[in-house]
Design an enzyme around this catalytic site. Structure first.
Site, mmCIF file in Angstrom:
data_model
loop_
_atom_site.group_PDB
_atom_site.id
_atom_site.type_symbol
_atom_site.label_atom_id
_atom_site.label_comp_id
_atom_site.label_asym_id
_atom_site.label_seq_id
_atom_site.Cartn_x
_atom_site.Cartn_y
_atom_site.Cartn_z
ATOM 1 N N ARG A 160 50.598 43.128 55.765
ATOM 2 C CA ARG A 160 51.769 43.376 54.904
ATOM 3 C C ARG A 160 51.335 44.050 53.602
ATOM 4 O O ARG A 160 51.966 44.984 53.109
ATOM 5 C CB ARG A 160 52.489 42.070 54.594
ATOM 6 C CG ARG A 160 52.903 41.249 55.767
ATOM 7 C CD ARG A 160 54.208 41.613 56.388
ATOM 8 N NE ARG A 160 55.377 41.414 55.529
ATOM 9 C CZ ARG A 160 56.612 41.371 56.009
ATOM 10 N NH1 ARG A 160 56.804 41.518 57.286
ATOM 11 N NH2 ARG A 160 57.655 41.210 55.220
ATOM 12 N N CYS A 203 43.242 32.547 43.288
ATOM 13 C CA CYS A 203 42.065 31.726 43.579
ATOM 14 C C CYS A 203 42.419 30.247 43.443
ATOM 15 O O CYS A 203 42.763 29.774 42.343
ATOM 16 C CB CYS A 203 40.920 32.061 42.609
ATOM 17 S SG CYS A 203 39.467 31.036 42.911
ATOM 18 N N GLN A 247 63.143 38.354 44.872
ATOM 19 C CA GLN A 247 62.516 37.523 45.910
ATOM 20 C C GLN A 247 61.459 38.338 46.646
ATOM 21 O O GLN A 247 60.704 37.776 47.435
ATOM 22 C CB GLN A 247 63.567 37.034 46.912
ATOM 23 C CG GLN A 247 64.684 36.233 46.288
ATOM 24 C CD GLN A 247 65.795 35.959 47.291
ATOM 25 O OE1 GLN A 247 65.730 34.992 48.057
ATOM 26 N NE2 GLN A 247 66.784 36.814 47.313
ATOM 27 N N ASN A 248 61.440 39.633 46.393
ATOM 28 C CA ASN A 248 60.545 40.518 47.140
ATOM 29 C C ASN A 248 59.129 40.426 46.603
ATOM 30 O O ASN A 248 58.914 40.181 45.410
ATOM 31 C CB ASN A 248 61.036 41.974 47.063
ATOM 32 C CG ASN A 248 62.426 42.124 47.680
ATOM 33 O OD1 ASN A 248 62.862 41.278 48.462
ATOM 34 N ND2 ASN A 248 63.132 43.179 47.302
ATOM 35 N N GLY A 251 71.125 42.877 48.101
ATOM 36 C CA GLY A 251 70.288 42.894 49.293
ATOM 37 C C GLY A 251 69.645 41.573 49.637
ATOM 38 O O GLY A 251 68.467 41.536 50.008
ATOM 39 N N ASN A 253 75.696 44.410 48.954
ATOM 40 C CA ASN A 253 74.949 44.058 50.168
ATOM 41 C C ASN A 253 75.441 44.872 51.358
ATOM 42 O O ASN A 253 76.592 45.319 51.366
ATOM 43 C CB ASN A 253 75.103 42.555 50.445
ATOM 44 C CG ASN A 253 73.901 41.980 51.162
ATOM 45 O OD1 ASN A 253 72.772 42.112 50.704
ATOM 46 N ND2 ASN A 253 74.155 41.377 52.328
ATOM 47 N N LEU A 254 74.578 45.003 52.376
ATOM 48 C CA LEU A 254 74.995 45.798 53.538
ATOM 49 C C LEU A 254 76.113 45.111 54.296
ATOM 50 O O LEU A 254 77.014 45.741 54.839
ATOM 51 C CB LEU A 254 73.790 46.014 54.467
ATOM 52 C CG LEU A 254 74.000 47.014 55.611
ATOM 53 C CD1 LEU A 254 74.291 48.399 55.057
ATOM 54 C CD2 LEU A 254 72.781 47.033 56.519
ATOM 55 N N TYR A 302 48.976 38.648 56.124
ATOM 56 C CA TYR A 302 49.222 39.173 54.766
ATOM 57 C C TYR A 302 48.386 40.416 54.472
ATOM 58 O O TYR A 302 48.807 41.278 53.707
ATOM 59 C CB TYR A 302 49.012 38.057 53.738
ATOM 60 C CG TYR A 302 50.201 37.118 53.735
ATOM 61 C CD1 TYR A 302 50.168 35.914 54.433
ATOM 62 C CD2 TYR A 302 51.390 37.502 53.132
ATOM 63 C CE1 TYR A 302 51.278 35.098 54.480
ATOM 64 C CE2 TYR A 302 52.514 36.688 53.175
ATOM 65 C CZ TYR A 302 52.468 35.491 53.858
ATOM 66 O OH TYR A 302 53.577 34.701 53.940
ATOM 67 N N HIS A 351 58.951 34.809 44.242
ATOM 68 C CA HIS A 351 58.255 34.413 45.475
ATOM 69 C C HIS A 351 56.840 34.962 45.538
ATOM 70 O O HIS A 351 56.224 34.957 46.606
ATOM 71 C CB HIS A 351 59.052 34.875 46.706
ATOM 72 C CG HIS A 351 60.310 34.096 46.893
ATOM 73 N ND1 HIS A 351 61.286 34.478 47.790
ATOM 74 C CD2 HIS A 351 60.776 32.962 46.309
ATOM 75 C CE1 HIS A 351 62.279 33.609 47.755
ATOM 76 N NE2 HIS A 351 61.996 32.678 46.851
#
Ligand code: APR
Length: 237
Positions: free
Chosen positions: A62, A120, A94-95, A178, A204-205, A59, A112
């Protein structure tokens, strides 16, 4: 496109595909590996208990990476809609990147979690966090070294579901952008929306696992489809 005149309240669900053109990898678009670990094997409470350093390093990487990325035209188009839309509007994402906010959107709900927060687990406070956690920095509030990524891991409950279902109850239009429709409860929101009488649109793609639930699906890159759709909605509003 749906009969726009009857649209007052809009709920938008976004997934990794809206950030793909900003250079942030999607989860299921090929790679999905990090140091030979599947993301599903790192993003879990069990992995954190078993090997906290591995998870914190993942993380930290990221969190640093997203700070080098920029919003793309899909993010800025949604921010324009957020500013100009006269009715209710909620972007449920969701990102865990902050590209919606950096693109100018305000009404954003991260179901998310967020890379740029640290949670903490001693005092349950959340802090805006841009630095690494690997060295176990002290919690600014309670001083403990119990900070973890503020990310909803597999098996954990997504955030603020009550608010999301409340927004869906009032929605006239549900738009999904997406996302592969692979992970619940996010993937089930389109069914809630339909049952509650909202119109449904997917941008969407490629066709997703949930495409059959949408009254309309448009295929293409978000950076093209989203600005065009926003233009259409604002023009008909
Ligand atoms: N424009 C539009 N859509 C795109 C683009 C693009 N440029 N690039 C990829 N996509 C689409 C893909 O076709 C796919 O359907 O975005 C979707 C990305 O799917 P996933 O990688 O599964 O990402 P997402 O749906 O957000 O994953 C949901 O799963 O791993 C968990 O918690 C994580 O929030 C994530 C959740």
């Amino acid at each position: 496109m749906a009969v726009m005149a009857s649209i007052r309240n809009i709920v938008i669900l976004t997934g990794a595909g809206i950030s793909a053109e900003s250079g942030i990898d999607t989860f299921r678009g090929g790679g999905g590996l990090w140091e030979q670990h599947r993301v599903e094997d790192v993003a879990t409470p069990e992995a954190f208990a078993r090997d906290p350093d591995l998870v914190l390093r993942f993380y930290d990487m990221r969190r640093a990476a997203i700070q080098t990325k920029e919003p793309n035209p899909a993010h800025t188009a949604l921010a324009r809609l957020d500013r100009e839309w006269p009715g209710e509007l909620l972007i449920v994402t969701q990102n865990v990147d902050d590209l919606h906010e950096r693109g100018g959107a305000r009404r954003v709900l991260h179901m998310h979690g967020e890379h740029l927060n640290a949670w903490c687990t001693a005092c349950d406070r959340r802090h805006r966090w841009t630095a690494p956690l690997i060295a176990r920095p002290p919690c600014p509030a309670c001083g403990s070294s119990a900070l973890r990524p503020d990310i909803v891991w597999f098996g954990e409950m997504p955030y603020r579901m009550d608010e999301i279902y409340g927004a869906l109850r009032g929605a006239d239009l549900f738009v999904s952008i997406g996302t592969s429709g692979a992970v619940y409860p996010a993937a089930g929101l389109v069914r809630n929306a339909r049952e509650l009488g909202a119109q449904t649109l997917e941008l969407n793609l490629e066709r997703s696992q949930g495409s059959a639930w949408f009254a309309e699906t448009r295929l293409g890159p978000a950076s093209e489809l989203v600005p065009a759709w926003v233009e259409e909605v604002l023009g008909a509003g």
